[in-house]
Design an enzyme around this catalytic site. Structure first.
Site, PDB file in Angstrom:
ATOM      1  N   THR A  10     -30.424 -26.459 -21.623  1.00 48.46           N
ATOM      2  CA  THR A  10     -29.032 -26.865 -21.883  1.00 48.46           C
ATOM      3  C   THR A  10     -28.053 -26.296 -20.863  1.00 48.46           C
ATOM      4  OG1 THR A  10     -28.837 -25.009 -23.405  1.00 48.46           O
ATOM      5  CG2 THR A  10     -29.347 -27.150 -24.378  1.00 48.46           C
ATOM      6  N   GLY A  11     -28.540 -25.493 -19.915  1.00 43.31           N
ATOM      7  CA  GLY A  11     -27.650 -24.887 -18.915  1.00 43.31           C
ATOM      8  C   GLY A  11     -27.413 -25.814 -17.736  1.00 43.31           C
ATOM      9  N   ASP A  58     -35.727 -18.902 -28.907  1.00 41.35           N
ATOM     10  CA  ASP A  58     -34.811 -17.916 -28.339  1.00 41.35           C
ATOM     11  C   ASP A  58     -35.652 -16.891 -27.590  1.00 41.35           C
ATOM     12  OD1 ASP A  58     -31.694 -16.836 -29.260  1.00 41.35           O
ATOM     13  OD2 ASP A  58     -33.039 -15.492 -28.160  1.00 41.35           O
ATOM     14  N   GLN A  83     -28.997 -14.760 -20.140  1.00 36.47           N
ATOM     15  CA  GLN A  83     -27.582 -14.442 -20.229  1.00 36.47           C
ATOM     16  C   GLN A  83     -27.200 -14.345 -18.754  1.00 36.47           C
ATOM     17  OE1 GLN A  83     -24.350 -13.773 -19.825  1.00 36.47           O
ATOM     18  NE2 GLN A  83     -24.852 -11.619 -19.517  1.00 36.47           N
ATOM     19  N   THR A 125     -32.729 -13.974  -8.671  1.00 37.95           N
ATOM     20  CA  THR A 125     -31.363 -14.204  -8.189  1.00 37.95           C
ATOM     21  C   THR A 125     -30.994 -13.351  -6.976  1.00 37.95           C
ATOM     22  OG1 THR A 125     -29.060 -13.754  -8.778  1.00 37.95           O
ATOM     23  CG2 THR A 125     -30.702 -12.610 -10.068  1.00 37.95           C
ATOM     24  N   GLU A 127     -28.398 -11.813  -6.800  1.00 37.72           N
ATOM     25  CA  GLU A 127     -27.743 -10.611  -7.321  1.00 37.72           C
ATOM     26  C   GLU A 127     -28.645  -9.378  -7.197  1.00 37.72           C
ATOM     27  OE1 GLU A 127     -24.608  -9.839  -9.179  1.00 37.72           O
ATOM     28  OE2 GLU A 127     -24.079 -11.447  -7.824  1.00 37.72           O
ATOM     29  N   TYR A 149     -26.829  -7.230 -15.417  1.00 37.92           N
ATOM     30  CA  TYR A 149     -27.528  -8.514 -15.241  1.00 37.92           C
ATOM     31  C   TYR A 149     -28.573  -8.389 -14.143  1.00 37.92           C
ATOM     32  CZ  TYR A 149     -28.176 -13.256 -13.315  1.00 37.92           C
ATOM     33  OH  TYR A 149     -28.716 -14.427 -12.809  1.00 37.92           O
TER      34      TYR A 149
HETATM   35  P1  NAP Z   1     -26.682 -21.312 -17.348  1.00 38.81           P
HETATM   36  O1  NAP Z   1     -25.960 -22.588 -17.068  1.00 38.81           O
HETATM   37  O2  NAP Z   1     -25.898 -20.156 -17.810  1.00 38.81           O
HETATM   38  O3  NAP Z   1     -27.818 -21.655 -18.440  1.00 38.81           O
HETATM   39  C1  NAP Z   1     -28.498 -20.612 -19.092  1.00 38.81           C
HETATM   40  C2  NAP Z   1     -29.410 -21.220 -20.135  1.00 38.81           C
HETATM   41  O4  NAP Z   1     -30.069 -20.149 -20.832  1.00 38.81           O
HETATM   42  C3  NAP Z   1     -28.686 -22.039 -21.218  1.00 38.81           C
HETATM   43  O5  NAP Z   1     -29.476 -23.147 -21.560  1.00 38.81           O
HETATM   44  C4  NAP Z   1     -28.622 -21.080 -22.385  1.00 38.81           C
HETATM   45  O6  NAP Z   1     -28.552 -21.704 -23.634  1.00 38.81           O
HETATM   46  C5  NAP Z   1     -29.966 -20.382 -22.231  1.00 38.81           C
HETATM   47  N1  NAP Z   1     -30.017 -19.106 -22.955  1.00 38.81           N
HETATM   48  C6  NAP Z   1     -29.152 -18.079 -22.915  1.00 38.81           C
HETATM   49  N2  NAP Z   1     -29.556 -17.089 -23.726  1.00 38.81           N
HETATM   50  C7  NAP Z   1     -30.709 -17.509 -24.301  1.00 38.81           C
HETATM   51  C8  NAP Z   1     -31.584 -16.946 -25.250  1.00 38.81           C
HETATM   52  N3  NAP Z   1     -31.379 -15.749 -25.783  1.00 38.81           N
HETATM   53  N4  NAP Z   1     -32.685 -17.660 -25.625  1.00 38.81           N
HETATM   54  C9  NAP Z   1     -32.906 -18.889 -25.111  1.00 38.81           C
HETATM   55  N5  NAP Z   1     -32.083 -19.492 -24.223  1.00 38.81           N
HETATM   56  C10 NAP Z   1     -30.999 -18.791 -23.824  1.00 38.81           C
HETATM   57  O7  NAP Z   1     -27.520 -20.854 -16.065  1.00 38.81           O
HETATM   58  P2  NAP Z   1     -27.967 -21.712 -14.788  1.00 38.81           P
HETATM   59  O8  NAP Z   1     -26.862 -21.697 -13.788  1.00 38.81           O
HETATM   60  O9  NAP Z   1     -28.545 -22.989 -15.244  1.00 38.81           O
HETATM   61  O10 NAP Z   1     -29.102 -20.774 -14.187  1.00 38.81           O
HETATM   62  C11 NAP Z   1     -30.459 -20.911 -14.605  1.00 38.81           C
HETATM   63  C12 NAP Z   1     -31.175 -19.597 -14.375  1.00 38.81           C
HETATM   64  O11 NAP Z   1     -31.108 -19.247 -12.990  1.00 38.81           O
HETATM   65  C13 NAP Z   1     -30.608 -18.407 -15.117  1.00 38.81           C
HETATM   66  O12 NAP Z   1     -31.683 -17.574 -15.473  1.00 38.81           O
HETATM   67  C14 NAP Z   1     -29.731 -17.696 -14.089  1.00 38.81           C
HETATM   68  O13 NAP Z   1     -29.633 -16.329 -14.390  1.00 38.81           O
HETATM   69  C15 NAP Z   1     -30.532 -17.958 -12.823  1.00 38.81           C
HETATM   70  N6  NAP Z   1     -29.759 -18.045 -11.588  1.00 38.81           N
HETATM   71  C16 NAP Z   1     -28.696 -18.887 -11.491  1.00 38.81           C
HETATM   72  C17 NAP Z   1     -28.045 -19.012 -10.284  1.00 38.81           C
HETATM   73  C18 NAP Z   1     -26.877 -19.942 -10.123  1.00 38.81           C
HETATM   74  O14 NAP Z   1     -26.141 -19.803  -9.136  1.00 38.81           O
HETATM   75  N7  NAP Z   1     -26.691 -20.903 -11.011  1.00 38.81           N
HETATM   76  C19 NAP Z   1     -28.470 -18.276  -9.171  1.00 38.81           C
HETATM   77  C20 NAP Z   1     -29.577 -17.453  -9.310  1.00 38.81           C
HETATM   78  C21 NAP Z   1     -30.233 -17.348 -10.513  1.00 38.81           C
HETATM   79  P3  NAP Z   1     -27.134 -22.121 -24.298  1.00 38.81           P
HETATM   80  O15 NAP Z   1     -26.774 -23.441 -23.667  1.00 38.81           O
HETATM   81  O16 NAP Z   1     -27.455 -22.210 -25.729  1.00 38.81           O
HETATM   82  O17 NAP Z   1     -26.158 -21.044 -23.959  1.00 38.81           O
HETATM   83  O1  G4F Z   2     -18.924 -17.345 -10.078  1.00 38.40           O
HETATM   84  P1  G4F Z   2     -19.311 -15.961 -10.414  1.00 38.40           P
HETATM   85  O2  G4F Z   2     -19.088 -15.518 -11.805  1.00 38.40           O
HETATM   86  O3  G4F Z   2     -20.831 -15.828  -9.970  1.00 38.40           O
HETATM   87  P2  G4F Z   2     -21.766 -14.572  -9.603  1.00 38.40           P
HETATM   88  O4  G4F Z   2     -21.259 -13.307 -10.184  1.00 38.40           O
HETATM   89  O5  G4F Z   2     -21.967 -14.606  -8.130  1.00 38.40           O
HETATM   90  O6  G4F Z   2     -23.113 -14.937 -10.381  1.00 38.40           O
HETATM   91  C1  G4F Z   2     -23.692 -16.237 -10.292  1.00 38.40           C
HETATM   92  O7  G4F Z   2     -24.558 -16.294  -9.179  1.00 38.40           O
HETATM   93  C2  G4F Z   2     -25.688 -15.402  -9.257  1.00 38.40           C
HETATM   94  C3  G4F Z   2     -26.491 -15.596  -7.980  1.00 38.40           C
HETATM   95  O8  G4F Z   2     -25.986 -14.759  -6.981  1.00 38.40           O
HETATM   96  C4  G4F Z   2     -26.506 -15.749 -10.481  1.00 38.40           C
HETATM   97  F1  G4F Z   2     -27.600 -14.937 -10.554  1.00 38.40           F
HETATM   98  C5  G4F Z   2     -25.657 -15.593 -11.721  1.00 38.40           C
HETATM   99  O9  G4F Z   2     -26.423 -16.006 -12.853  1.00 38.40           O
HETATM  100  C6  G4F Z   2     -24.445 -16.502 -11.593  1.00 38.40           C
HETATM  101  O10 G4F Z   2     -24.879 -17.838 -11.608  1.00 38.40           O
HETATM  102  O11 G4F Z   2     -18.517 -14.928  -9.472  1.00 38.40           O
HETATM  103  C7  G4F Z   2     -18.540 -15.045  -8.072  1.00 38.40           C
HETATM  104  C8  G4F Z   2     -17.515 -14.057  -7.478  1.00 38.40           C
HETATM  105  C9  G4F Z   2     -17.606 -12.656  -8.046  1.00 38.40           C
HETATM  106  O12 G4F Z   2     -17.507 -11.730  -6.996  1.00 38.40           O
HETATM  107  C10 G4F Z   2     -16.377 -12.532  -8.942  1.00 38.40           C
HETATM  108  O13 G4F Z   2     -15.849 -11.227  -9.062  1.00 38.40           O
HETATM  109  O14 G4F Z   2     -16.198 -14.527  -7.804  1.00 38.40           O
HETATM  110  C11 G4F Z   2     -15.411 -13.425  -8.185  1.00 38.40           C
HETATM  111  N1  G4F Z   2     -14.302 -13.904  -9.007  1.00 38.40           N
HETATM  112  C12 G4F Z   2     -12.969 -13.793  -8.673  1.00 38.40           C
HETATM  113  N2  G4F Z   2     -12.222 -14.303  -9.636  1.00 38.40           N
HETATM  114  C13 G4F Z   2     -14.379 -14.500 -10.201  1.00 38.40           C
HETATM  115  C14 G4F Z   2     -13.062 -14.756 -10.614  1.00 38.40           C
HETATM  116  N3  G4F Z   2     -15.463 -14.853 -10.926  1.00 38.40           N
HETATM  117  C15 G4F Z   2     -15.239 -15.482 -12.111  1.00 38.40           C
HETATM  118  N4  G4F Z   2     -16.303 -15.872 -12.830  1.00 38.40           N
HETATM  119  N5  G4F Z   2     -13.962 -15.762 -12.555  1.00 38.40           N
HETATM  120  C16 G4F Z   2     -12.838 -15.410 -11.834  1.00 38.40           C
HETATM  121  O15 G4F Z   2     -11.701 -15.651 -12.263  1.00 38.40           O
END
Ligand code: NAP
Ligand code: G4F
Length: 366
Positions: A10-11, A58, A83, A125, A127, A149
């Site tokens: 669902t994400g 979950d 999360q 990630t 991160e 995280y």
């Molecule tokens: P997202 O939009 O936040 O989606 C996270 C998903 O995890 C949602 O379906 C959420 O369900 C589910 N979830 C959260 N807690 C859970 C739990 N306790 N049990 C089962 N499901 C749970 O994240 P995304 O952007 O698609 O990213 C996918 C994965 O890649 C994540 O693991 C994230 O940390 C990692 N990642 C993302 C990025 C990025 O830039 N997007 C980069 C590097 C790594 P609900 O819809 O119910 O909340």
């Molecule tokens: O968009 P962000 O919240 O993404 P962040 O922290 O980079 O994390 C995302 O990418 C990771 C991969 O590197 C994933 F693993 C993680 O799950 C997630 O998808 O923040 C990006 C930057 C940060 O430095 C934050 O401090 O934007 C800065 N920022 C400035 N103003 C803000 C804001 N971030 C958010 N969310 N909201 C603001 O108003």
């Protein structure tokens, strides 16, 4: 027919990956959480909600995961559930650890006991590199997490490696750098910006409070990144790969480009809000996709400017539909994020009024 189980369907990434696997002829299963308000809008947006089999599970609940694996009997598990919001991990470090660290170990244990030949993809990630000063980051760059995280994700990263070497389990880590799309959650900075730009342009919002504008991120386009996940799972041997563009841009640049896309100057609308700063941030992420290109043949195509334009255009379209009174299967209008600042202020005041004096705990936002 190949069968895949996607956690976190669902994400943002889950629906794009499901769509790709469906195109490739897979039978796709996805886990979802029971929530008070159903959250299938992304699957609906891509028109695939009826083509995937949804299983309630979950990551904190071992028996539900065992059930999901038993029902789906997959050759490939993509563990995307997490999360995933770095900011929240400072507020909920234990929950984040349970889901993002122990959650993947639960799957690895299920695979070890049930069926060792299931291939496992772990959503690692950028991160993980956190405080590392090496630019660009590559697979050998030291990992120095800067948030609960990232620390939890580092645990999962290593557990995959350990289970690979100890038990021969085909567990791969996709070390994905930030990837965005119109399906991105509103709490992340890119979508927060593009959603606000659309509303400001249409007269529905006055300004945009942001936190730290200087952090730099390597932003790519999510639909391209899910293809890399699949490619990793098709390799004869499990391994770890960085998926990135190799370019980095500041948050301020993203805002500048997004406002410029609708003919506005970002400086007229962006406000600085210290409450949106994190206790510890990651200053600069820029990944080298060299190994992915050489081994997987994967290369990003969508540029930074194109990504910003795609996201702004999608949000503009949604808000125009909203103004036209059309129904919409998306998150924009009443997501709690829109109330964040107000809600947080109310909470802060309410705590003060209630005589809650301990500074630093409830007054730290984000
Ligand atoms: P997202 O939009 O936040 O989606 C996270 C998903 O995890 C949602 O379906 C959420 O369900 C589910 N979830 C959260 N807690 C859970 C739990 N306790 N049990 C089962 N499901 C749970 O994240 P995304 O952007 O698609 O990213 C996918 C994965 O890649 C994540 O693991 C994230 O940390 C990692 N990642 C993302 C990025 C990025 O830039 N997007 C980069 C590097 C790594 P609900 O819809 O119910 O909340
Ligand atoms: O968009 P962000 O919240 O993404 P962040 O922290 O980079 O994390 C995302 O990418 C990771 C991969 O590197 C994933 F693993 C993680 O799950 C997630 O998808 O923040 C990006 C930057 C940060 O430095 C934050 O401090 O934007 C800065 N920022 C400035 N103003 C803000 C804001 N971030 C958010 N969310 N909201 C603001 O108003």
């Amino acid at each position: 027919m190949k069968r895949a189980l996607i956690t976190g369907i669902t994400g943002q990434d889950g629906p794009y990956l499901a769509q790709l696997l469906l195109h490739k002829g897979y039978k796709v299963f996805g886990t979802y959480r029971r929530v008070s308000t159903p959250n299938f809008w992304r699957l609906q947006d891509l028109g695939i909600v009826k083509q995937v089999t949804l299983i309630p599970a979950d990551l904190s609940d071992m028996s539900s995961l065992l059930e999901a694996v038993t029902i789906s009997d997959p050759q490939e598990i993509y563990n995307l559930a997490a999360q995933s919001f770095v900011g929240s991990s400072f507020d909920q470090p234990l929950f984040t650890t349970d889901i993002d660290a122990s959650g993947s170990t639960r799957f690895l244990e299920i695979i070890r006991h049930l069926k060792k030949d299931i291939r496992f993809y772990q959503a690692s990630t950028s991160e993980l590199y956190g405080a590392s000063s090496e630019i660009p980051q590559h697979e050998q760059t030291p990992m120095i997490p800067n948030s609960p995280y990232a620390a939890a994700k580092l645990h999962s990263f290593h557990m995959c490696r350990i289970y690979r070497h100890s038990y021969g389990i085909q567990a791969s880590n996709g070390i994905l750098f930030n990837h965005e799309s119109p399906l991105r959650g509103l709490e992340f900075v890119t979508r927060k910006i593009t959603n606000s730009v659309a509303k400001i342009k249409l007269g529905l919002q006055k300004n945009l409070p942001l936190g730290n504008l200087s952090p730099q991120r390597d932003w790519g386009y999510a639909p391209e990144y899910v293809k890399a996940m699949w490619l990793m799972m098709q390799q004869p041997k499990a391994d770890d790969y960085i998926i990135a563009t190799g370019e980095t841009h500041a948050v301020s640049e993203f805002a500048q480009e997004a406002f410029a896309a609708v003919g506005l100057n970002w400086k007229d609308y962006v406000l600085s809000d210290k409450r949106l700063h994190r206790p510890l941030d990651v200053h600069q992420l820029c990944g080298s996709p060299q190994k992915a290109e050489t081994v997987l043949g994967w290369k990003p195509k969508v540029t930074f400017n194109e990504l910003v334009k795609i996201m702004v255009a999608a949000d503009l379209k949604r808000w125009k539909m909203f103004l036209d009174g059309k129904a919409f299967p998306w998150d924009a209008p009443n997501h709690s994020h829109e109330m964040d600042i107000i809600a947080r202020n109310v909470t802060k005041d309410a705590y003060r009024e209630a005589g809650y004096k301990k500074k630093g705990l409830k007054e730290r936002f984000f």
